[in-house]
Write a protein that holds these residues in place. Structure first.
Motif, mmCIF file in Angstrom:
data_model
loop_
_atom_site.group_PDB
_atom_site.id
_atom_site.type_symbol
_atom_site.label_atom_id
_atom_site.label_comp_id
_atom_site.label_asym_id
_atom_site.label_seq_id
_atom_site.Cartn_x
_atom_site.Cartn_y
_atom_site.Cartn_z
ATOM 1 N N LEU A 178 6.488 12.744 -0.626
ATOM 2 C CA LEU A 178 5.974 13.193 0.869
ATOM 3 C C LEU A 178 6.181 11.997 1.953
ATOM 4 N N GLY A 179 5.940 10.601 1.401
ATOM 5 C CA GLY A 179 5.719 9.599 2.623
ATOM 6 C C GLY A 179 4.634 8.615 2.022
ATOM 7 N N ALA A 180 3.568 7.821 2.829
ATOM 8 C CA ALA A 180 3.061 6.846 2.165
ATOM 9 C C ALA A 180 2.324 6.339 2.731
ATOM 10 N N LEU A 181 1.021 6.127 2.755
ATOM 11 C CA LEU A 181 -0.201 5.328 2.939
ATOM 12 C C LEU A 181 0.268 3.639 3.510
ATOM 13 N N SER A 182 -0.017 3.692 4.425
ATOM 14 C CA SER A 182 0.202 1.720 4.686
ATOM 15 C C SER A 182 -1.589 1.121 5.393
ATOM 16 N N LEU A 183 -1.765 0.029 4.998
ATOM 17 C CA LEU A 183 -3.149 -0.353 4.996
ATOM 18 C C LEU A 183 -2.883 -2.208 5.083
ATOM 19 N N THR A 184 -3.860 -2.139 5.902
ATOM 20 C CA THR A 184 -3.521 -3.432 6.398
ATOM 21 C C THR A 184 -4.694 -4.617 7.093
ATOM 22 N N ARG A 185 -4.859 -5.257 6.321
ATOM 23 C CA ARG A 185 -6.614 -6.118 7.236
ATOM 24 C C ARG A 185 -5.840 -7.537 8.053
ATOM 25 N N ALA A 186 -6.997 -7.747 8.796
ATOM 26 C CA ALA A 186 -6.515 -9.155 10.016
ATOM 27 C C ALA A 186 -5.721 -10.013 9.314
ATOM 28 N N GLU A 187 -4.972 -10.770 9.595
ATOM 29 C CA GLU A 187 -4.727 -12.212 9.513
ATOM 30 C C GLU A 187 -5.808 -12.598 8.329
ATOM 31 N N GLY A 188 -6.150 -13.476 7.301
ATOM 32 C CA GLY A 188 -7.271 -14.733 7.142
ATOM 33 C C GLY A 188 -8.788 -13.526 6.275
ATOM 34 N N ALA A 189 -7.781 -12.267 6.206
ATOM 35 C CA ALA A 189 -9.256 -11.271 5.415
ATOM 36 C C ALA A 189 -9.565 -11.270 4.388
ATOM 37 N N ALA A 190 -10.367 -11.283 3.470
ATOM 38 C CA ALA A 190 -9.890 -10.973 1.864
ATOM 39 C C ALA A 190 -9.160 -9.967 1.279
ATOM 40 N N PRO A 191 -8.332 -10.295 0.364
ATOM 41 C CA PRO A 191 -7.777 -9.645 -1.038
ATOM 42 C C PRO A 191 -8.164 -8.439 -0.806
ATOM 43 N N TYR A 192 -7.733 -7.297 -0.947
ATOM 44 C CA TYR A 192 -8.622 -6.503 -1.440
ATOM 45 C C TYR A 192 -8.816 -5.855 -2.787
#
Length: 515
Positions: free
Chosen positions: A264-278
């Motif tokens: 159906l689509g996708a959900l994109s989640l992006t943290r700020a540059e330099g933030a901790a990985p998920y």
């Protein structure tokens, strides 16, 4: 035994319901106080279980070799004998390696075996406290994601139309961004070119993201449309960015919105540059959230489809009734009037019957137009000329105070080309605008005839707009609006003109061009 009260106080200090980050700071402070040292450090293993992901310290003097001792311990080496003036013990959480606790710079001399024993006990208690804090935080985090999923499901299932559905997708993006601690959240749907297009976003520049696309050639698009989540810990070292939607992105996730194998689509989640990985739990919770959102989206679409089918079925029933009952009754009345006309010797009465018959014919045409409109999807009207004319007449009601009637003759949608259609609509708007501004009419009739012919025999489409208003004043034939109509028709090889309107009153505008 003399140190037992201090140990109990230390164990009490690191107990209770404490946020994991704050707990690590409290552990190193408590360990330093218990052993009487100026320096304490806690090294925490990263998500991979091998590298040191966090180094929490107490005190300012960093003893030489401290990190080497901790690394030796974490690698399975013996922590004893310790370097002079240092003491290092492992910290286990639920039996698994978590990190190591190191003390240095003891205020009253060197460490004793009793100090080592106290620190080992404290490290064991710290492992228990960290495990409990992790469990509590995991429960709280899961509850937050569940609340977010509930809010998203409510928004999707309560959407009544496309606008509500768009707002509900914005809720999906906002909730996911907030829960994941991301800087940007976006919902993407498959585009016509096989890529993904942003349909809802939540970020500081969300408006600029709407409509942005990820091309079909992106490896991330192929993977997510196949139902595979995509995770990027460090975009700087990754040669294939997840979406490329955000400049200078940080750790990112692209999660599939899919149900039963259908993308159906996708959900994109992006943290700020330099933030901790998920973290692994964050990835799992976000993936579960995307699955719940996709399920709610499917249910919402299915419900709206059922409601649309019910509306269409009801419209079809009304259209059948209009055709089978109303038109037939009007036709029967017309036949009776025709019989009465032949039987009467009065010319005046015959004229009145003829007028009534024409009105009945016009009414039948209007009903047939209404039947056609009823059989079109209410929200997805076709882009044919007939539908566009009906939209123009409906829009004119705001300025006229009533809706003009519209009749159609011939295959209007199939026979009239796009160029002629666009210009006819422009001429219709001009004619309706003139009627609204100058005619003071109580009735306007619009007719589109796709079977007309020009004087030279070419097939044409003819537009007629007639009103029962005050008519054209002397010299009005050169009014700019009417001149525009004539110029537009002549440019296409057609013509335009005016005459007397309805019932011998008002104005009739005729505009025709080759089909």
């Amino acid at each position: 035994m003399e140190a037992m009260p201090r140990l109990l106080q230390a164990m009490e200090a690191i107990g209770g319901d404490i946020e994991p980050g704050a707990l690590l700071d409290r552990i190193v402070t408590t360990a330093a106080d218990l052993a009487g040292t100026r320096y304490a450090a806690l090294a925490v293993l990263g998500e991979d279980g091998e590298t040191i992901g966090r180094f929490v310290t107490h005190g300012t003097d960093h003893p030489a070799g401290a990190e080497r001792l901790i690394r030796t311990l974490l690698d399975g080496g013996r922590p004893h004998p310790d370097a002079p003036g240092t003491l290092c013990v492992p910290v286990l959480v639920h039996g698994a390696r978590f990190g190591a606790l190191l003390l240095a710079d003891k205020t009253d001399g060197l460490f004793t075996p009793a100090d080592r024993q106290l620190l080992a006990i404290l490290a064991g208690e710290a492992g228990i406290a960290i495990g409990n804090a992790r469990l509590h935080e995991a429960v709280r985090q899961q509850a937050r994601w569940m609340d977010g999923s509930f809010e998203v499901s409510t928004a999707l299932l309560s959407a009544e139309d496309d606008e509500d559905a768009g707002n509900a997708l914005a809720v999906v993006a906002e909730q996911a961004r907030r829960l994941a601690g991301a800087a940007t959240g976006a919902v993407l749907e498959p585009g016509r070119d096989g890529g993904l297009e942003v349909v809802a976003a939540s970020s500081a520049g969300a408006a600029r993201l709407i409509g942005a696309t990820v091309p079909a050639g992106s490896p991330a698009v192929h993977r997510v449309l196949a139902g595979e989540p995509v995770f990027i810990d460090d975009p700087a070292t990754d040669t294939e960015p997840v979406t490329g939607l955000v400049p200078h992105p940080g750790p990112s996730m692209l999660l599939p919105l899919a149900d039963d194998g259908t993308a159906l689509g996708a959900l994109s989640l992006t943290r700020a540059e330099g933030a901790a990985p998920y973290s692994v739990p964050e990835r799992a919770l976000a993936t579960q959230f995307a699955q719940q959102a996709a399920l709610a989206l499917v249910v919402a679409r299915a419900r709206r489809d059922r409601e649309l089918l019910a509306v269409l079925a009801d419209r079809d029933r009304i259209a059948r009734d209009l055709h089978d009952l109303v038109i037939q009754r009007i036709f029967a009345v017309g036949m009776s009037l025709e019989s009465a006309r032949r039987a009467t010797p009065s010319q005046d009465l015959r004229d009145r019957i003829d007028s009534a018959t024409r009105e009945l014919d016009a009414t039948i045409q209007e009903i047939r137009t209404a039947i056609f409109a009823l059989r079109q999807p209410p929200e997805d009207a076709p882009a044919g000329l007939r539908a566009r004319v009906l939209r123009e007449t409906a829009s004119a009601a705001r300025t006229l105070g009533f809706t003009p009637s519209a009749t159609f003759t011939g295959p209007v949608d199939n026979a009239v080309g796009e160029v002629a259609s666009r210009n006819l609509l422009a001429a219709l708007r001009e004619a309706l605008s003139n009627a609204a501004r100058h005619a003071h009419a109580s009735r306007v009739e619009v007719a589109v005839d796709a079977t007309a012919h020009l004087p030279d025999g070419r097939g044409a489409v003819r537009l007629t707009v007639a009103d029962d208003g005050v008519g054209l004043p002397p010299g009005a034939t050169r009014r700019s609006g009417l001149a525009n109509l004539a110029d537009r028709a002549e440019a296409l090889g057609g013509s335009a003109g005016t005459g007397t309107g309805l019932g011998g009153r008002g104005t009739e505008v005729t505009w025709q061009v080759p089909r």
